[in-house]
Scaffold this motif. Structure first.
Motif, PDB file in Angstrom:
ATOM      1  N   VAL A 120      12.587 -30.324  -2.113  1.00  0.00           N
ATOM      2  CA  VAL A 120      12.993 -31.243  -3.175  1.00  0.00           C
ATOM      3  C   VAL A 120      11.892 -32.281  -3.403  1.00  0.00           C
ATOM      4  CG1 VAL A 120      14.717 -32.898  -3.962  1.00  0.00           C
ATOM      5  CG2 VAL A 120      15.416 -30.960  -2.526  1.00  0.00           C
ATOM      6  N   ILE A 121      11.518 -32.460  -4.665  1.00  0.00           N
ATOM      7  CA  ILE A 121      10.557 -33.487  -5.058  1.00  0.00           C
ATOM      8  C   ILE A 121      11.299 -34.497  -5.921  1.00  0.00           C
ATOM      9  CG2 ILE A 121       8.431 -33.979  -6.326  1.00  0.00           C
ATOM     10  CD1 ILE A 121       7.589 -31.061  -5.740  1.00  0.00           C
ATOM     11  N   LEU A 122      11.382 -35.738  -5.456  1.00  0.00           N
ATOM     12  CA  LEU A 122      12.074 -36.781  -6.229  1.00  0.00           C
ATOM     13  C   LEU A 122      11.124 -37.365  -7.270  1.00  0.00           C
ATOM     14  CD1 LEU A 122      14.103 -38.754  -3.526  1.00  0.00           C
ATOM     15  CD2 LEU A 122      14.743 -36.712  -4.816  1.00  0.00           C
ATOM     16  N   ILE A 123      11.682 -37.626  -8.455  1.00  0.00           N
ATOM     17  CA  ILE A 123      10.869 -38.148  -9.557  1.00  0.00           C
ATOM     18  C   ILE A 123      11.611 -39.294 -10.235  1.00  0.00           C
ATOM     19  CG2 ILE A 123       9.899 -37.624 -11.833  1.00  0.00           C
ATOM     20  CD1 ILE A 123       9.382 -34.799 -10.852  1.00  0.00           C
ATOM     21  N   LEU A 124      10.885 -40.388 -10.476  1.00  0.00           N
ATOM     22  CA  LEU A 124      11.400 -41.506 -11.270  1.00  0.00           C
ATOM     23  C   LEU A 124      10.687 -41.452 -12.611  1.00  0.00           C
ATOM     24  CD1 LEU A 124      13.069 -44.097 -11.592  1.00  0.00           C
ATOM     25  CD2 LEU A 124      11.132 -45.348 -10.616  1.00  0.00           C
ATOM     26  N   ASN A 125      11.414 -41.046 -13.641  1.00  0.00           N
ATOM     27  CA  ASN A 125      10.825 -40.873 -14.965  1.00  0.00           C
ATOM     28  C   ASN A 125      10.934 -42.170 -15.780  1.00  0.00           C
ATOM     29  OD1 ASN A 125       9.615 -39.590 -17.109  1.00  0.00           O
ATOM     30  ND2 ASN A 125      11.403 -38.391 -17.698  1.00  0.00           N
ATOM     31  N   LYS A 126      10.337 -42.148 -16.964  1.00  0.00           N
ATOM     32  CA  LYS A 126      10.399 -43.257 -17.934  1.00  0.00           C
ATOM     33  C   LYS A 126       9.793 -44.544 -17.386  1.00  0.00           C
ATOM     34  CE  LYS A 126      14.710 -41.359 -19.835  1.00  0.00           C
ATOM     35  NZ  LYS A 126      16.129 -41.643 -20.202  1.00  0.00           N
ATOM     36  N   SER A 127       8.700 -44.413 -16.634  1.00  0.00           N
ATOM     37  CA  SER A 127       8.069 -45.606 -16.071  1.00  0.00           C
ATOM     38  C   SER A 127       7.547 -46.532 -17.163  1.00  0.00           C
ATOM     39  CB  SER A 127       6.920 -45.204 -15.140  1.00  0.00           C
ATOM     40  OG  SER A 127       5.911 -44.506 -15.859  1.00  0.00           O
TER      41      SER A 127
END
Length: 306
Positions: A120-127
């Motif tokens: 699993v790779i966690l991603i925080l989008n819309k930076s």
């Protein structure tokens, strides 16, 4: 089907999970460099799984899977979530988009993916739209135990970091699987017995036959083929017995009856089960047949791996 293309089953499957309107479709478009998925500010725009096949430098052939939001609501939302759950079954690497909030659902999906040993790779989008993206990322790391990659799919920032994370998560045996394994080596004679019936429309061979034949040629084997009714004549014409005979499961008994004693025998289905499935588990499970009793309850389901 284009025989020069890579079959989907041989591609790395990368699925993108997240809440409705978390930017999954925007991310898959940024990763593929194309307008693969429909993007809208309206939650629930992605109503079904969207697959995009492509080649990525350093990774190779991939299938990106865009999924509906796992927080969808209502009866239709439940159906969409069921589709998202189905995507897990063919996921090699998961990209999980996280939002600021309680992260309870994200944690549940991480546990579900971990239970299936899916990286699993966690991603925080819309930076680009977050004033305190670093603070949100720190909170996600604290709650979920993983550091998210901060990206902006809109601005195409952080995308290279996602590619690099995928490379680090590649299965150790990715691209190394073979259909015939160590059953043959260079110079071996292999006979393919291929009934031509309704499953093999006129003018073409079915994909497992083509894939197997191509691998045998790559291994520098000598490949001979015939239909079932010509098996006896073919064996008589050969100057030596084949090292391996591969046939269709429907004529396995007939081929076994005619094969030379020294020749190994298997079927395309068995080879594909080993290539794409968990054949060791299938073998262990078959042992349960010996312990069946008149009171046993049996579920029979057809599962064609090719």
């Amino acid at each position: 089907m284009d025989m020069n293309s890579t079959p989907n089953a041989n591609r790395l499957h990368i699925a993108i999970f997240g809440r409705c309107n978390s930017g999954k479709s925007s991310l898959i478009n940024a990763l593929t460099g194309q307008d693969t998925a429909l993007v809208s500010a309206v939650p629930g725009t992605t109503t079904d799984l969207v697959n995009k096949t492509m080649e990525i430098h350093g990774i190779g052939p991939c299938v990106f899977i865009d999924t509906p939001g796992f927080d969808d609501e209502g009866e239709l939302g439940e159906m969409r979530i069921a589709r998202t759950l189905q995507a897990i079954e063919r996921t090699d690497i998961a990209l999980l988009l996280c939002e600021d909030g309680d992260l309870e659902e994200e944690q549940q999906w991480i546990q579900q993916l971990n239970s299936r040993h899916i990286p699993v790779i966690l991603i925080l989008n819309k930076s680009d739209r977050r004033e305190c993206a670093a603070d949100v990322a720190a909170r996600i790391e604290k709650v979920c135990g993983k550091t998210p990659i901060t990206v902006s799919a809109k601005e195409h920032t952080g995308i290279e970091a996602v590619y690099q994370a995928i490379l680090r998560k590649l299965p150790t045996d990715f691209g190394q699987q073979t259909i015939t394994g160590n059953l043959v080596q260079e110079g071996d004679l292999v006979l393919l017995v291929m009934p031509q019936d309704i499953q093999a429309p006129k003018g073409r061979l079915i994909l497992p036959q083509v894939q197997t034949m191509r691998e045998l040629l790559d291994k520098k084997c000598l490949v001979m083929s015939c239909t079932t009714d010509q098996l006896a004549n073919t064996l008589e014409a050969l100057s030596r017995a084949p090292q391996l005979i591969i046939t269709d499961s429907q004529v396995f008994h007939e081929v076994y009856r005619l094969k030379p004693e020294s020749s190994l025998l298997t079927s395309f289905s068995v080879l594909m089960a080993g290539y794409k499935g968990d054949i060791h588990y299938y073998i262990e499970s078959a042992a349960a047949i010996g312990s069946l009793t008149p009171q046993s309850r049996i579920l029979i389901a057809e599962a064609c791996t090719h």
